[in-house]
Write a protein that holds these residues in place. Structure first.
Motif, PDB file in Angstrom:
ATOM      1  N   VAL A 128     -54.122  86.215-103.301  1.00  0.00           N
ATOM      2  CA  VAL A 128     -52.668  86.336-103.455  1.00  0.00           C
ATOM      3  C   VAL A 128     -52.325  87.145-104.908  1.00  0.00           C
ATOM      4  N   LYS A 129     -51.796  88.452-104.615  1.00  0.00           N
ATOM      5  CA  LYS A 129     -51.370  89.123-106.164  1.00  0.00           C
ATOM      6  C   LYS A 129     -50.609  88.186-106.915  1.00  0.00           C
TER       7      LYS A 129
ATOM      8  N   ASP B 124     -48.093  88.963-108.640  1.00  0.00           N
ATOM      9  CA  ASP B 124     -46.529  88.950-108.329  1.00  0.00           C
ATOM     10  C   ASP B 124     -46.080  88.275-107.224  1.00  0.00           C
ATOM     11  N   ASP B 125     -46.974  87.899-106.461  1.00  0.00           N
ATOM     12  CA  ASP B 125     -46.380  87.078-105.103  1.00  0.00           C
ATOM     13  C   ASP B 125     -46.690  85.695-105.130  1.00  0.00           C
ATOM     14  N   TRP B 126     -47.052  85.039-106.299  1.00  0.00           N
ATOM     15  CA  TRP B 126     -47.390  83.545-106.596  1.00  0.00           C
ATOM     16  C   TRP B 126     -46.313  83.474-107.546  1.00  0.00           C
TER      17      TRP B 126
ATOM     18  N   GLN C 206     -42.865  84.616-111.656  1.00  0.00           N
ATOM     19  CA  GLN C 206     -44.177  85.160-111.291  1.00  0.00           C
ATOM     20  C   GLN C 206     -45.292  84.684-111.964  1.00  0.00           C
TER      21      GLN C 206
END
Length: 68
Positions: free
Chosen positions: A47-48, A50-52, A58
């Motif tokens: 998972v990037k 920015d997406d966690w 973030q």
């Protein structure tokens, strides 16, 4: 037929590290539940940052703050 989904942050995890995760997860199923490793599935999702999120931020932002 266990299916294990491992989510990790996308931070240059090596092939060898992923293999160790797969081996370790499979071994836990063998040791604890006596499952057949030939039908134990392990999927790793990267998972990037920015997406966690943790709390209100973030992970990418949290990591920037720890590097300062």
């Amino acid at each position: 037929m266990p299916y294990i989904n491992v989510k990790i942050t996308d931070e240059n995890v090596t092939r060898e590290q992923k293999q160790a995760i797969i081996k370790g997860c499979t071994q836990i199923m063998v040791d604890v539940l006596d499952k057949d490793p030939q039908v134990t599935f392990v999927v790793i999702d990267e998972v990037k940052l920015d997406d966690w999120g943790i709390g209100f931020d973030q992970v990418s932002k949290l990591r920037e703050n720890t590097l300062k």
